[in-house]
Motif scaffolding. Sequence first.
Motif: not given
Length: 519
Positions: A359-360, A341-342, A394-396, A502-503
């Motif tokens: 990210g994970p 997620a960004f 997604c983008w947040v 966002g993740l």
Amino acid sequence: MTSLLPEPAVALPPGKPPAEGPFGWQEPPIQIAPPATSSAGQEAIDLAARAGLHLDPWQQHILRVGMGEQPDGSWAAFEVAVNVPRQNGKGGIIEARELWGLFIGGERLILHSAHEFKTAKAAFKRIERLIRACPDLHKRVKTYRQTVGEEGIELHTGQVLRFIARSKGSGRGFTGDCNVMDEDMILGDDAMDALLPTMAAVPDPQIWYLGSAGIGAPSVVLGRLRRRALAAVETGVPDPSLAYFEWSVTPCRDECPPGCAEHDDAASDEAVLKSNPGVGYRLTLEKVARERATLSPAGYGRERLGVGDYPSDEADTWQVIPEETWRALAARDSSPEDPVAFAIDAPPERDHAAIAVAGPWRGGTHVEVVDHRPGMGWVVERAKQLHRDHRPRCWVVDGGGPAGSLIQALEEALSEVERELSGSPEAVVEIVQPKVREIGQACGRFYDAVADQSLSHLDQAPLASALAGAQQRPLGDAWAWARRGVQVDISPLVSATLAKWGLTAEVEEASVDPLDNIW
């Protein structure tokens, strides 16, 4: 997924004086710089020579590195700081940079400020003499403004170089392409608050700080710049917007054993050569020896060896997360795994913006700052590139924050990329906008992940600086990140926090025209 950081800038090794004589080090003991693919520095060097200003190798080195450019031609470093003892020739660097901005770079307004008016006026007279002595440059000048307080040079094509004394209000109302802050060891927040925001609307600004070693409380801004540089040297991760050059020594302490190799002998010629690049050009070891005999040890250390006194900054006290706790989570070789997620954030002044990714990784979450640059105009294109390369979940963006103004343009640009990649003409990317309570949740989750050691990072200077200068503000029963002063930019921290959130954020499926469901 590979790391999204650019290749780190390699700090140059300390310069060595030529074997044939006592010359000062031409490359500084402390240097950082962002990566660059080209430089306008040679143009500045050549133009200065045409005007009769022949620069020493160390002066040329600073211009080549400090005027480094990115592939698109924009400056690699938004800020360039030169910390060198007195009488070594920093004025020549200023003059060459200002000549380039006027006659080659096309900078519409260059603001040269100094702590005292007499220093600014002396700088004006020096560059005026250089221009008048070069007919090719002099004929391009419309006027040399001599009115007290209005000193400056204006070209027929509209470029202006203004000279001002710093104050809380000086510089307000000016939009400078380049700000030159002379005597930066006497530079505080009031002057910076007046001058720096003038550059926010400039497409490709640059600010130069030049001075000598810190003198305590007045050296607030220089102290911050130096801490950023030392953090980048320590971690090996470049500061994305700062080029810093310092000639100084680390003197031996009382407890040092005889023949100490870890520190410098303040009474030695070697210490002088290490901290004074002008030796052999405008300084001599004989002159310095007379200073050493006359000045106090502290005064000699400060004025000739670059041993400064830099004030602590309240923004560096790590109030929310202890520094040692944060540093312990650094893992240089890690990178987030898919799906990522960004998130994007910017400070209220909109003079910078940051993009972070999460990210994970190994059962926890990895975060890193992908990009952190001056201005806002670069964000959409960079986001398109990242979306094309990594297809995030997604983008947040906080719709109520400064970066909220980018949401519409981002959705349009990213949707275009997504349709390209998916082949679906209906594909639409919607920016996830957290509600107020979700921002509180995001901050709490980030804090908890640090506390339980389930978060990793790359120990990047922008993120560490943001955490050092962050504090908490109440948000209902929760809290959100806040900054302690206008000089603190916490956008790298906020974007990393939102990227982590966002993740697990609920992401709506691609929008579809409701009419498609009518039979």
